[in-house]
Design a protein around this motif. Structure first.
Motif, PDB file in Angstrom:
ATOM      1  N   GLU A   1     -72.815  16.589-139.167  1.00 34.93           N
ATOM      2  CA  GLU A   1     -72.019  15.373-139.308  1.00 34.93           C
ATOM      3  C   GLU A   1     -72.674  14.179-138.633  1.00 34.93           C
ATOM      4  O   GLU A   1     -73.166  14.296-137.506  1.00 34.93           O
ATOM      5  CB  GLU A   1     -70.652  15.585-138.673  1.00 34.93           C
ATOM      6  CG  GLU A   1     -69.698  14.443-138.876  1.00 34.93           C
ATOM      7  CD  GLU A   1     -69.341  14.216-140.340  1.00 34.93           C
ATOM      8  OE1 GLU A   1     -69.819  13.216-140.924  1.00 34.93           O
ATOM      9  OE2 GLU A   1     -68.596  15.026-140.898  1.00 34.93           O
ATOM     10  N   ASP A   2     -72.663  13.041-139.348  1.00 26.33           N
ATOM     11  CA  ASP A   2     -73.053  11.763-138.741  1.00 26.33           C
ATOM     12  C   ASP A   2     -71.933  10.731-138.901  1.00 26.33           C
ATOM     13  O   ASP A   2     -72.115   9.566-138.606  1.00 26.33           O
ATOM     14  CB  ASP A   2     -74.372  11.241-139.306  1.00 26.33           C
ATOM     15  CG  ASP A   2     -74.265  10.862-140.775  1.00 26.33           C
ATOM     16  OD1 ASP A   2     -73.183  10.999-141.382  1.00 26.33           O
ATOM     17  OD2 ASP A   2     -75.291  10.423-141.321  1.00 26.33           O
TER      18      ASP A   2
ATOM     19  N   ARG B   1     -63.456  15.422-144.238  1.00 27.86           N
ATOM     20  CA  ARG B   1     -64.108  16.637-143.742  1.00 27.86           C
ATOM     21  C   ARG B   1     -63.523  17.146-142.426  1.00 27.86           C
ATOM     22  O   ARG B   1     -63.680  18.307-142.093  1.00 27.86           O
ATOM     23  CB  ARG B   1     -65.602  16.377-143.561  1.00 27.86           C
ATOM     24  CG  ARG B   1     -66.309  16.011-144.851  1.00 27.86           C
ATOM     25  CD  ARG B   1     -67.789  15.787-144.659  1.00 27.86           C
ATOM     26  NE  ARG B   1     -68.137  14.673-143.804  1.00 27.86           N
ATOM     27  CZ  ARG B   1     -68.254  13.401-144.190  1.00 27.86           C
ATOM     28  NH1 ARG B   1     -68.008  13.069-145.447  1.00 27.86           N
ATOM     29  NH2 ARG B   1     -68.614  12.456-143.336  1.00 27.86           N
ATOM     30  N   TRP B   2     -62.884  16.286-141.660  1.00 29.84           N
ATOM     31  CA  TRP B   2     -62.390  16.628-140.321  1.00 29.84           C
ATOM     32  C   TRP B   2     -60.867  16.610-140.303  1.00 29.84           C
ATOM     33  O   TRP B   2     -60.248  15.749-140.918  1.00 29.84           O
ATOM     34  CB  TRP B   2     -62.923  15.641-139.292  1.00 29.84           C
ATOM     35  CG  TRP B   2     -64.388  15.784-139.064  1.00 29.84           C
ATOM     36  CD1 TRP B   2     -65.390  15.168-139.777  1.00 29.84           C
ATOM     37  CD2 TRP B   2     -65.041  16.584-138.087  1.00 29.84           C
ATOM     38  NE1 TRP B   2     -66.611  15.546-139.284  1.00 29.84           N
ATOM     39  CE2 TRP B   2     -66.429  16.416-138.241  1.00 29.84           C
ATOM     40  CE3 TRP B   2     -64.591  17.431-137.087  1.00 29.84           C
ATOM     41  CZ2 TRP B   2     -67.358  17.058-137.439  1.00 29.84           C
ATOM     42  CZ3 TRP B   2     -65.517  18.081-136.277  1.00 29.84           C
ATOM     43  CH2 TRP B   2     -66.888  17.897-136.455  1.00 29.84           C
TER      44      TRP B   2
ATOM     45  N   ARG C   1     -63.946  20.763-138.086  1.00 30.01           N
ATOM     46  CA  ARG C   1     -64.470  20.752-139.448  1.00 30.01           C
ATOM     47  C   ARG C   1     -64.851  22.170-139.847  1.00 30.01           C
ATOM     48  O   ARG C   1     -65.539  22.878-139.107  1.00 30.01           O
ATOM     49  CB  ARG C   1     -65.710  19.862-139.500  1.00 30.01           C
ATOM     50  CG  ARG C   1     -66.371  19.853-140.850  1.00 30.01           C
ATOM     51  CD  ARG C   1     -67.592  18.987-140.868  1.00 30.01           C
ATOM     52  NE  ARG C   1     -68.263  19.145-142.162  1.00 30.01           N
ATOM     53  CZ  ARG C   1     -69.301  18.465-142.535  1.00 30.01           C
ATOM     54  NH1 ARG C   1     -69.831  17.566-141.727  1.00 30.01           N
ATOM     55  NH2 ARG C   1     -69.851  18.659-143.705  1.00 30.01           N
ATOM     56  N   LYS C   2     -64.411  22.568-141.035  1.00 26.70           N
ATOM     57  CA  LYS C   2     -64.889  23.821-141.603  1.00 26.70           C
ATOM     58  C   LYS C   2     -66.277  23.578-142.148  1.00 26.70           C
ATOM     59  O   LYS C   2     -66.573  22.510-142.686  1.00 26.70           O
ATOM     60  CB  LYS C   2     -63.953  24.296-142.706  1.00 26.70           C
ATOM     61  CG  LYS C   2     -62.618  24.742-142.182  1.00 26.70           C
ATOM     62  CD  LYS C   2     -61.723  25.239-143.292  1.00 26.70           C
ATOM     63  CE  LYS C   2     -60.388  25.658-142.695  1.00 26.70           C
ATOM     64  NZ  LYS C   2     -59.431  26.008-143.722  1.00 26.70           N
TER      65      LYS C   2
ATOM     66  N   GLY D   1     -65.255  22.550-133.614  1.00 25.47           N
ATOM     67  CA  GLY D   1     -64.206  21.656-133.141  1.00 25.47           C
ATOM     68  C   GLY D   1     -64.661  20.908-131.902  1.00 25.47           C
ATOM     69  O   GLY D   1     -65.421  21.438-131.087  1.00 25.47           O
ATOM     70  N   VAL D   2     -64.187  19.682-131.771  1.00 27.60           N
ATOM     71  CA  VAL D   2     -64.431  18.855-130.587  1.00 27.60           C
ATOM     72  C   VAL D   2     -63.074  18.762-129.895  1.00 27.60           C
ATOM     73  O   VAL D   2     -62.100  18.293-130.500  1.00 27.60           O
ATOM     74  CB  VAL D   2     -64.961  17.468-130.985  1.00 27.60           C
ATOM     75  CG1 VAL D   2     -65.215  16.628-129.756  1.00 27.60           C
ATOM     76  CG2 VAL D   2     -66.231  17.608-131.833  1.00 27.60           C
ATOM     77  N   VAL D   3     -62.999  19.214-128.624  1.00 28.58           N
ATOM     78  CA  VAL D   3     -61.714  19.527-128.023  1.00 28.58           C
ATOM     79  C   VAL D   3     -61.550  18.908-126.637  1.00 28.58           C
ATOM     80  O   VAL D   3     -62.449  18.983-125.798  1.00 28.58           O
ATOM     81  CB  VAL D   3     -61.553  21.062-127.906  1.00 28.58           C
ATOM     82  CG1 VAL D   3     -60.156  21.430-127.442  1.00 28.58           C
ATOM     83  CG2 VAL D   3     -61.880  21.757-129.224  1.00 28.58           C
TER      84      VAL D   3
END
Length: 175
Positions: free
Chosen positions: A19-20, A28-29, A75-76, A155-157
């Protein structure tokens, strides 16, 4: 913690760009909070552009009340990393708090299963390399580290303690 490298991100040979944050990242997210399990954390993810940098911004309040304690965007993956992939590369900035990357794999069947690696933020954009060896399994029933070809989502958590989250992410890739 992973290896920290200060600087601007560029794609390198052998790197898979996950991802960018250009070209409609909201398709997508997905944003997820502990409210899906009865928690009271709240937040949201925005997709922004600042100058020539596209990025995601995760903001909110993480609360451990009512057995909660997370907000995230994930994102998957339609294309999985190859077997020679060494880890996750992110470019981030934030409010000085500690955050996490969560990986789910073909082996993380239950909702509370994942692999996590932590990183700390500063106010400046920072490139962080998180080798797969730095990811810890969430439970004893998982392998000790994730297998790259088995990764199904990232994931960003903001997680695990009461705090205010503000995290910007401009790149996520596998190296």
């Amino acid at each position: 913690m992973g290896i920290l490298i200060l600087g601007t991100a560029t794609a390198e040979a052998g790197e898979t760009l996950a991802e960018d944050f250009s070209g409609s990242p909201e398709t997508r997210w997905d944003y997820v909070a502990d409210s899906v399990m009865g928690g009271v954390s709240s937040g949201q993810v925005f997709f922004l552009t600042e100058g020539d940098v596209d990025f995601a911004r995760l903001t909110g309040t993480v609360s451990t009340e009512n057995n909660g304690g997370f907000i995230q965007f994930r994102r998957k993956l339609s294309d999985r990393p190859t077997s020679d992939t060494a880890g996750v590369r992110i470019v981030v900035r934030g409010n000085g708090e500690q955050y996490f990357i969560h990986l789910r794999t073909k082996g993380t069947v239950l909702p509370w299963q994942y692999y996590e690696a932590e990183f700390k933020t500063t106010e400046s954009w920072t490139e962080i390399l998180l080798p797969f060896s730095s990811f810890k399994a969430s439970g004893a029933m998982l392998r000790s580290t994730p297998t790259p070809t088995g990764i199904t989502s990232i994931g960003v958590v903001a997680y695990g303690r009461d705090h205010q989250a503000r995290l910007d992410v401009s790149k996520v890739s596998f190296y």
